[in-house]
Design an enzyme around this catalytic site. Sequence first.
Site, PDB file in Angstrom:
ATOM      1  N   VAL A 113      -1.427  -4.543  -0.898  1.00  0.00           N
ATOM      2  CA  VAL A 113      -1.543  -4.748  -2.345  1.00  0.00           C
ATOM      3  C   VAL A 113      -0.364  -5.565  -2.861  1.00  0.00           C
ATOM      4  CG1 VAL A 113      -1.701  -3.613  -4.595  1.00  0.00           C
ATOM      5  CG2 VAL A 113      -2.888  -2.643  -2.624  1.00  0.00           C
ATOM      6  N   TYR A 114       0.836  -5.266  -2.372  1.00  0.00           N
ATOM      7  CA  TYR A 114       2.014  -6.031  -2.772  1.00  0.00           C
ATOM      8  C   TYR A 114       1.861  -7.495  -2.374  1.00  0.00           C
ATOM      9  CZ  TYR A 114       6.888  -7.592  -2.972  1.00  0.00           C
ATOM     10  OH  TYR A 114       8.041  -8.284  -3.253  1.00  0.00           O
ATOM     11  N   ALA A 115       1.452  -7.735  -1.122  1.00  0.00           N
ATOM     12  CA  ALA A 115       1.282  -9.114  -0.653  1.00  0.00           C
ATOM     13  C   ALA A 115       0.226  -9.837  -1.476  1.00  0.00           C
ATOM     14  CB  ALA A 115       0.910  -9.134   0.825  1.00  0.00           C
TER      15      ALA A 115
END
Length: 270
Positions: A155-157
Amino acid sequence: MTKFKRRTVLITGSAAGIGRLMVTECLHLGARQVILWDINEEGLASAKATLSDQGYDVITDVVDMSQLQQIQDAANRLKEADITVDILFNNAGIVVGKTFEEHTHMDIDRTIDINVKGLMHAALEFLPAMIQQREGHVINIASAAGLIANPKMSVYASSKWAVIGWSESLRLEMEKDNTGVQITTVMPGYIDTGMFDGVRPPLLTPVLTPEFIVEKIIEAVQQNKTIVQEPLMVKSVPILKGILPPKVFDFVAGKIFGVHNTMDQFTGRE
């Protein structure tokens, strides 16, 4: 060239970490005024007290960058005070650091709301005035994670991939229309601010000190550079992805450089 002298600068996520360092650096470079936005009320109060004692003019506002209404309200307070933002550092961001199935729906929403939508909403509030005055600079802090897939960063990426795509597209729009507004996209590797406590950096890719990356960002802004990628190995990722078949790239990144194990011992900070 972008000059900080007598300019008004707004930095989101500026109560700590590289945001806090950028505040000090902008003031040292002669900024007329620096505006600090952060959700951390205590950190903002501490920063304002310290900087005011040093004779600097700063404005602080508690803003949750996941909340559009708070962004608009804070921006309107500045506009009502006839304050025009000349340089915007979109710095606020969060990381969860879990496998995808361990995320809650709230984790997903908050990551995208802060890391992607928060940057867009902030830029949209201040870009029209920059375009009108035919001068301004927006700096979007993305991440090397926006260039390479990694376990426990799905999700961060994805949020950082979105920032890179938006920021670069925005830059092309500003250039195509000859607005005079500069856009810089920053893609650093891991930074030693506590946000990524516990990570094990890839081979030949040291964890960056906050002072180093802030220096590189400020230099890039002054020189109107479009992209900042640090450390050196981050610059090689697009090249390797372009010339290697996907499975070969995965092997090189995961088995040789150890990228896919960097988050195994991640703890982060609260």
